[in-house]
Enzyme design. Sequence first.
Site, short mmCIF file in Angstrom:
data_model
loop_
_atom_site.label_atom_id
_atom_site.label_comp_id
_atom_site.label_asym_id
_atom_site.label_seq_id
_atom_site.Cartn_x
_atom_site.Cartn_y
_atom_site.Cartn_z
N ASP A 41 0.60 -1.28 0.01
CA ASP A 41 0.05 -0.03 0.05
C ASP A 41 0.90 1.25 0.05
O ASP A 41 1.13 1.88 -0.88
CB ASP A 41 -0.89 0.01 1.21
CG ASP A 41 -2.09 1.08 1.32
OD1 ASP A 41 -2.05 1.73 0.08
OD2 ASP A 41 -2.65 1.01 2.28
N GLY A 45 3.44 2.61 6.36
CA GLY A 45 2.56 2.04 7.26
C GLY A 45 1.50 2.87 7.72
O GLY A 45 1.13 3.95 7.44
N CYS A 47 1.56 3.95 10.76
CA CYS A 47 2.10 5.00 11.66
C CYS A 47 2.15 6.30 10.86
O CYS A 47 1.63 7.20 11.21
CB CYS A 47 3.44 4.70 11.95
SG CYS A 47 4.07 5.92 13.00
N ALA A 118 2.29 -9.63 -0.70
CA ALA A 118 3.27 -11.01 -0.50
C ALA A 118 2.22 -12.00 0.42
O ALA A 118 1.31 -11.70 1.34
CB ALA A 118 4.07 -10.71 0.41
N TYR A 189 -6.84 4.87 23.76
CA TYR A 189 -6.21 6.20 23.32
C TYR A 189 -6.40 6.73 22.15
O TYR A 189 -6.52 7.83 22.06
CB TYR A 189 -4.72 5.96 23.66
CG TYR A 189 -4.02 5.29 22.30
CD1 TYR A 189 -3.25 5.92 21.54
CD2 TYR A 189 -4.07 3.83 22.37
CE1 TYR A 189 -2.73 5.40 20.56
CE2 TYR A 189 -3.16 3.34 21.09
CZ TYR A 189 -2.61 4.33 20.09
OH TYR A 189 -1.96 3.62 19.02
N ALA A 287 -13.59 3.37 17.36
CA ALA A 287 -12.35 3.27 17.73
C ALA A 287 -12.18 1.99 18.97
O ALA A 287 -11.98 2.62 20.19
CB ALA A 287 -11.72 4.36 18.13
N VAL A 288 -12.40 0.79 18.89
CA VAL A 288 -12.60 0.06 19.66
C VAL A 288 -11.15 -1.04 19.71
O VAL A 288 -11.31 -1.87 20.52
CB VAL A 288 -13.90 -0.94 19.73
CG1 VAL A 288 -15.02 -0.24 19.95
CG2 VAL A 288 -13.79 -1.76 18.27
N ARG A 290 -7.60 -2.64 17.63
CA ARG A 290 -7.00 -3.13 16.65
C ARG A 290 -6.72 -4.50 16.43
O ARG A 290 -6.38 -4.98 17.61
CB ARG A 290 -5.68 -2.28 16.16
CG ARG A 290 -5.99 -0.57 15.94
CD ARG A 290 -4.54 -0.04 15.64
NE ARG A 290 -4.27 -0.15 14.19
CZ ARG A 290 -4.71 0.18 13.18
NH1 ARG A 290 -5.59 0.93 12.97
NH2 ARG A 290 -3.67 -0.21 11.89
N HIS A 462 17.08 25.67 34.33
CA HIS A 462 16.05 26.35 34.95
C HIS A 462 15.72 27.54 33.92
O HIS A 462 16.50 28.30 33.41
CB HIS A 462 16.33 26.88 36.32
CG HIS A 462 15.13 27.66 36.76
ND1 HIS A 462 14.08 27.10 37.51
CD2 HIS A 462 15.21 29.10 37.08
CE1 HIS A 462 13.35 28.18 37.75
NE2 HIS A 462 13.92 29.35 37.71
C1 LIG Z 1 -4.83 6.84 14.81
C2 LIG Z 1 -3.67 6.06 15.42
C3 LIG Z 1 -2.93 6.83 16.14
C4 LIG Z 1 -1.58 6.26 16.59
N1 LIG Z 1 -0.76 6.90 17.36
C5 LIG Z 1 0.21 6.11 17.63
C6 LIG Z 1 1.29 7.21 18.70
O1 LIG Z 1 1.21 8.30 18.84
N2 LIG Z 1 2.47 6.18 19.03
C7 LIG Z 1 2.73 5.15 18.52
O2 LIG Z 1 3.67 4.37 18.81
N3 LIG Z 1 1.78 4.30 17.77
C8 LIG Z 1 0.59 4.96 17.38
N4 LIG Z 1 -0.19 4.29 16.67
C9 LIG Z 1 0.04 2.78 16.48
C10 LIG Z 1 0.92 2.65 15.21
O3 LIG Z 1 0.48 3.17 13.88
C11 LIG Z 1 1.45 1.25 14.86
O4 LIG Z 1 1.70 0.49 16.25
C12 LIG Z 1 2.42 1.14 13.93
O5 LIG Z 1 2.04 1.60 12.74
C13 LIG Z 1 2.68 -0.47 14.09
O6 LIG Z 1 3.76 -0.51 12.77
P1 LIG Z 1 3.86 -1.88 12.02
O7 LIG Z 1 5.04 -1.81 11.12
O8 LIG Z 1 3.92 -3.09 12.94
O9 LIG Z 1 2.49 -2.05 11.30
P2 LIG Z 1 1.85 -0.91 10.12
O10 LIG Z 1 2.20 0.24 10.39
O11 LIG Z 1 0.32 -1.31 10.40
O12 LIG Z 1 2.43 -1.36 8.67
C14 LIG Z 1 2.32 -2.58 8.25
C15 LIG Z 1 2.37 -2.34 6.68
O13 LIG Z 1 2.39 -3.86 6.15
C16 LIG Z 1 1.65 -3.78 4.89
N5 LIG Z 1 1.23 -4.99 4.55
C17 LIG Z 1 0.09 -5.73 5.18
N6 LIG Z 1 -0.13 -7.06 4.72
C18 LIG Z 1 0.95 -6.89 3.59
C19 LIG Z 1 1.21 -7.96 2.66
N7 LIG Z 1 0.65 -9.35 2.59
N8 LIG Z 1 2.09 -7.64 1.51
C20 LIG Z 1 2.69 -6.50 1.47
N9 LIG Z 1 2.52 -5.56 2.45
C21 LIG Z 1 1.62 -5.78 3.50
C22 LIG Z 1 0.66 -2.72 5.05
O14 LIG Z 1 0.23 -2.06 3.73
C23 LIG Z 1 1.33 -1.68 5.80
O15 LIG Z 1 1.84 -0.71 5.25
C24 LIG Z 1 -1.37 4.90 16.21
C25 LIG Z 1 -2.35 4.03 15.54
C26 LIG Z 1 -3.38 4.67 14.97
C27 LIG Z 1 -4.47 3.86 14.22
#
Ligand SMILES: Cc1cc2nc3c(=O)[nH]c(=O)nc-3n(C[C@H](O)[C@H](O)[C@H](O)COP(=O)(O)OP(=O)(O)OC[C@H]3O[C@@H](n4cnc5c(N)ncnc54)[C@H](O)[C@@H]3O)c2cc1C
Length: 486
Positions: A41, A45, A47, A118, A189, A287-288, A290, A462
Amino acid sequence: MVVGDVTTGTDVLVIGGGPAGYAAAIRAGQLDLDVTLVEKDAYGGTCLNHGCIPSKALITATDVAHEARHAEEMGIHADPAVDMAGMVDWKDGVVDQLTSGVEKLCKANGVSLMEGTAKFADENSVRVSHGGEGQGSESVDFEHAIVATGSRPIQIPGFDFADEPVLSSKDALSLGSVPESLVIVGAGYIGMELAGVYAKLGTDVTVVEMLDEMLPAYPDDLARPVAQRAEELGIDFHFGYSASEWQDLGDGIRVVAEPADAVASDGGAEAVEADPIELDTEKVLVAVGRQPVSDTLDIEAAGIETDDRGFIPTDDRGRTNVDHIHAVGDVAGEPMLAHKGMYEGETVAEVIAGEPAAIDYQAMPAVVFTDPEIATVGMTEDEVDDAGFEPLVGKFPFRASGRALTTGHADGFVKVVADEESGFLLGASVVGPEASELLGELGLAVELGATVEDVSSTIHAHPTLSESVMEAAANALDQAIHTLNR
Ligand SMILES: Cc1cc2nc3c(=O)[nH]c(=O)nc-3n(C[C@H](O)[C@H](O)[C@H](O)COP(=O)(O)OP(=O)(O)OC[C@H]3O[C@@H](n4cnc5c(N)ncnc54)[C@H](O)[C@@H]3O)c2cc1C
């Protein structure tokens, strides 16, 4: 030749380009591993595109308007107009800058980027489909794989994100105009951060929560200042209710919520005797929580196991039950936070490169960007007690901080918890102005095994908010200068 016939190979295949995946790929590249990152996508991701960054951008922008509107005490009289579309454009600009930066950093570190989805074919290869008509697919063989596919918002029965008035957190970060009213289902949150954004923009916000309190993951003393502020902002709460359906009213919608068996935060259950409630609103944000994205990858073809919630269990080297396949970030379990994913990603890359690295969550921070912010690291007072230590606690209220008073934000406190016998700092929490930034020093102290004496005897400039950290540590030793030691 049919594109589907092509097979390429890589030492390390990273699936998912969010913070966990891109950090793993970049670190693997730094370690001279041959690494390929597949993203279906957008790089960055959740974040960067639909989570941390866009939400913080909107929180900052709405705070600017809100602060200006409420600065009469400082002799400032202003009534700024908010152009929601302009605000969203600015937020999108920040996101674009960061996501293109991730792509450039990956390339500069020798990471091969591959766009597509993938799916595992077996435990040493994936099939990557490039989406779109005629774009085909290809096979990629790997020595090691890192699953970093993240998480998606949970949908609840009766509320389909495909329906226009039903918003996911992603939708709520890109609205074209400020809704007059908004029902938010869930007081975790994400729900509470967005409740603050829209309340400050003038939306009539109502929160429906199944449990009996907001931010149930946080102790009462930390959540209380946020609850008070929410009340000042005019946010209404219905605790002990579960949203069951919405009805179209033509010029808005009606959200129906049934009394839930409100599960008290202490784990007990208490039956709530009440009638259903009906809330008329323009939009509803669900927003319940993830859930992990582990069900669209054909992980069974590689023999990877999940737990009953769909998370992929891993050991302290990030290894799944299949030794050469790792999982990092949200898909590997709680806490679902970006920095936890980046840390795991980097560590796993080092493990694959043969370095003596292992994952250690002792100094894992967590921040809620509500008003005021909540930030925690290490153990809580109860956890210190449960671990068999005698807790030594120090606290400093921001109302005693000169700098806090000069910012106009003096709610909250810094609290440190140490082991009474050794003085080692085991945990800390902050609720108040810039809590997210103040946590950095406290996290370092916990990570380095600093004592409360180390922190209290470090000279802090300070007037700064960070003096409150020093004062809280001094308070634990009955030596605070700017608050009473008791
Ligand atoms: C509104 C909101 C606010 C947030 N605020 C914070 C914050 O302030 N601080 C904080 O620490 N966290 C926050 N988070 C949480 C944070 O966004 C996630 O913890 C973080 O993005 C997780 O990272 P990740 O790399 O594990 O997954 P993701 O960021 O979800 O990335 C996963 C990626 O994998 C890709 N993908 C999935 N399946 C496939 C596949 N089969 N093939 C190829 N690509 C694939 C997706 O397209 C995506 O780009 C927030 C989340 C939300 C929804």
